[in-house]
Design a protein around this motif. Structure first.
Motif, PDB file in Angstrom:
ATOM      1  N   LYS A   1       2.338 -14.783 -11.844  1.00 39.47           N
ATOM      2  CA  LYS A   1       1.511 -14.661 -10.799  1.00 39.47           C
ATOM      3  C   LYS A   1       1.099 -15.884 -10.604  1.00 39.47           C
ATOM      4  N   CYS A   2       0.671 -16.729 -11.541  1.00 33.75           N
ATOM      5  CA  CYS A   2      -0.094 -18.026 -11.763  1.00 33.75           C
ATOM      6  C   CYS A   2       0.813 -19.112 -12.363  1.00 33.75           C
TER       7      CYS A   2
ATOM      8  N   LYS B   1       0.477 -21.403  -7.172  1.00 36.02           N
ATOM      9  CA  LYS B   1       0.430 -19.736  -7.460  1.00 36.02           C
ATOM     10  C   LYS B   1      -1.206 -19.345  -7.807  1.00 36.02           C
TER      11      LYS B   1
ATOM     12  N   ARG C   1       6.466 -11.086 -14.811  1.00 36.81           N
ATOM     13  CA  ARG C   1       5.670 -11.184 -13.425  1.00 36.81           C
ATOM     14  C   ARG C   1       4.232 -11.241 -13.531  1.00 36.81           C
TER      15      ARG C   1
ATOM     16  N   SER D   1       4.543 -24.664 -10.096  1.00 41.36           N
ATOM     17  CA  SER D   1       3.070 -24.351  -9.894  1.00 41.36           C
ATOM     18  C   SER D   1       2.425 -25.594 -10.572  1.00 41.36           C
TER      19      SER D   1
ATOM     20  N   SER E   1       4.339 -20.395 -12.620  1.00 38.72           N
ATOM     21  CA  SER E   1       5.702 -20.416 -12.338  1.00 38.72           C
ATOM     22  C   SER E   1       6.184 -21.548 -11.905  1.00 38.72           C
TER      23      SER E   1
END
Length: 438
Positions: free
Chosen positions: A332-333, A22, A328, A338, A335
Motif C-alpha cells: 500500500k505504501c 503510494k 499487498r 514509490s 511498491s
C-alpha cells in the motif's frame, strides 16, 4: 483549442494520479503536528465520565460493534458458566497435581495460543481471582505447568498460585475499565479500552470521545501500546523496588485512560542493545508475545508516523501473524516506483527469490518469527522491528539460528554460508562489513 487543453489536462492529471507516491493517502496523518508524549489529549467532556460498556456503543455504532464482537479482543476473557464451549482445553487429561478443576474456574483467559483459568480467591482479605498452576497450550495441545509469579515481579508476590492476585497483574488489560477505575466493567477488551469512558458521549454525541486517529500519529499508537508493550510498575521510577511493592506490583499502566499521556503511567521493560533478557534477544527482537510496542518504537516506521492501525483494522483486528494479508498490505505504501522503495525494478530483483516463493513475502524477511507464546510453544510471534536481520547479526548477538529469516527456510545451510550468499548479491552494509571483521 479549449477542448484540446482540457483533454491534455485530464491526461496529465491521470498520469500524475497513477504515478503518485503510494504513501500519499496517508499524507494528512503523517504531517500532523507532533505534540509530544506529555500532552493530555483526552477530551474535557471525558474527564468526569464513567465506563458504560459496549452495549451502549452498539446503539449508534452497530457495524463497529459487529466487527469487534467477532475479534479476539471480545473473547480475551470469557465466562465459562455462561458458555462452557469457550473452554478449549482437554480437562480429562489435566495432571493430577493441578490445583484446580474445571468446576473451580469462572473465566478463561485467551485460547488462541494458550488458555489460562481464573479461579475466585480471597487474597489480602479481599475478593479476587487467582490463576491455576497449569495452562493449556493451544499450539501443542498439551497442558503446561504455569507459575504466574515468575516474571519481573517475582520478588513482589509469594511463590504460590493461591496467593497471586489477577487484579494487579492481568485485569488491567483484560477487563475494560479496570485499569483506571479498579472495577471490572466489562468482561472483554471492549470499545472503552481504546476510546476511554463513554457515559457523557452516550448521553450526548456532541460530547466527543477519544479517537486516536485524529491526533499526532506517534500518540495514536498509545491505545495499543498500553497493553501491547511489556512494562514494569511505574513506581519503580520513583525509587520503589520490587520488594517494597509487596502484593501491590502492577503489570499494567495503572490509572491510564485512552487519550491521557501513556508515558506518565507506563514504565517500559528495560532493554540495552547487545544484552539478552527474558523478553528480548540481544538485537532487540521479541522473545515473547505482547512485545510489539517495545520493538516498534525503535523502528523507522514509528518514527515517521506510521501507526498500528495503518496495518491492522482496529475493530476487526485483521492482518495477523496467523492470517497475514500478504504483500499487498505492505505495498500500500512500499511498491516499485514509490519514493520509499523498494528501489529495484521487480520483486525478484529485490528479494533474489522467485516472485511467488516464500522468500518474496515481505513479512518473512522483515517480520520473521522470533518469539514464542510460552517456552514450549513453536516460534509464531513475528518481530515488529521491520528491519532485515542478516545472518551475521544473528550470529553476532548469539541468537538461535531459527530466529533468522534466511535460516528459517534454509535449515540445510549454516549462518556463515547464508551470509556469503548475501555478500554475493551485494546486500552488505557498512555495519555488516564491520561485523564481518570481528
Amino acid at each position: 483549442m479549449k477542448k484540446k487543453l482540457l483533454i491534455a489536462l485530464v491526461i496529465i492529471i491521470t498520469i500524475a494520479w497513477f504515478n503518485r507516491p503510494k504513501i500519499a493517502p496517508y499524507y494528512q496523518q503523517l504531517t500532523k503536528d507532533r505534540v509530544g508524549l506529555n500532552k493530555d489529549l483526552q477530551p474535557k467532556s471525558q474527564k468526569n465520565a464513567h465506563f458504560v460498556g459496549s452495549k451502549e456503543c452498539k446503539r449508534c455504532h452497530k457495524d463497529e460493534y459487529k466487527d469487534w464482537s467477532h475479534s479476539m479482543h471480545s473473547k480475551m476473557i470469557q465466562d465459562i458458566k455462561s458458555d462452557p464451549s469457550v473452554v478449549v482445553a482437554d480437562f480429562k487429561s489435566l495432571p493430577d497435581d493441578a490445583d484446580f478443576t474445571l468446576k473451580d474456574a469462572v473465566y478463561t483467559i485467551g485460547g488462541k495460543f494458550k488458555q489460562r483459568y481464573m479461579i475466585p480467591a480471597k487474597i489480602n482479605g479481599e475478593d479476587d481471582f487467582r490463576l491455576g498452576n497449569y495452562q493449556w497450550n493451544s499450539q501443542t495441545k498439551k497442558w503446561q505447568h504455569f507459575k504466574p509469579y515468575k516474571y519481573w515481579y517475582h520478588d513482589s508476590y509469594p511463590h504460590d498460585n493461591h496467593k497471586f492476585p489477577t487484579s494487579n497483574t492481568c485485569d488491567g488489560c483484560h477487563f475494560t475499565g479496570y485499569m483506571s477505575s479498579g472495577k471490572r466493567i466489562e468482561i472483554a477488551i471492549a470499545c472503552e479500552s481504546c476510546h476511554g469512558p463513554g457515559s457523557n458521549h452516550a448521553k450526548d454525541s456532541d460530547n466527543p470521545i477519544y479517537k486516536a486517529s485524529l491526533f499526532d500519529p506517534i500518540r495514536t499508537n498509545e491505545v495499543c501500546l498500553q497493553c501491547h508493550m511489556r512494562n514494569r510498575d511505574k513506581r519503580l521510577d520513583r525509587n520503589a523496588t520490587a520488594q517494597s511493592l509487596w502484593m501491590k506490583a502492577k503489570d499494567y499502566p495503572a490509572g491510564y485512560e485512552a487519550g491521557r499521556p501513556l508515558i506518565k503511567y507506563k514504565k517500559i521493560a528495560p532493554f540495552s542493545l547487545g544484552k539478552e533478557t527474558k523478553e528480548f534477544w540481544a538485537n532487540g527482537s521479541a522473545k515473547k508475545n505482547r512485545t510489539q510496542g517495545n520493538e516498534y518504537i525503535h523502528s523507522m516506521m514509528y518514527k515517521h508516523g506510521i501507526t498500528c492501525i495503518n496495518c491492522h483494522n482496529p475493530h476487526k483486528l485483521t492482518n495477523t501473524a496467523q492470517k497475514p494479508e500478504g504483500n499487498r498490505a505492505c505495498m500500500k505504501c512500499h511498491s516499485f516506483g514509490s519514493i520509499i522503495g523498494p528501489h529495484q525494478k521487480s520483486l525478484e530483483a529485490h528479494t533474489h527469490h522467485k516472485a511467488k516463493s516464500k522468500g518474496s513475502r515481505c513479512i518473512e524477511c522483515h517480520m520473521p518469527k522470533t518469539g514464542r507464546h510460552t517456552s514450549k510453544s513453536p516460534l509464531t510471534v513475528r518481530t515488529h522491528l521491520f528491519k532485515f536481520t542478516p545472518p551475521i547479526e544473528t550470529k553476532l548477538y548469539g541468537m538461535p539460528p531459527e530466529t533468522n529469516a534466511c535460516f528459517a527456510c534454509h535449515k540445510d545451510k549454516t549462518l556463515e554460508t547464508l551470509q556469503k550468499d548475501l555478500d554475493k548479491w551485494g546486500m552488505v552494509t557498512w555495519n555488516e562489513e564491520e561485523k564481518n571483521k570481528k
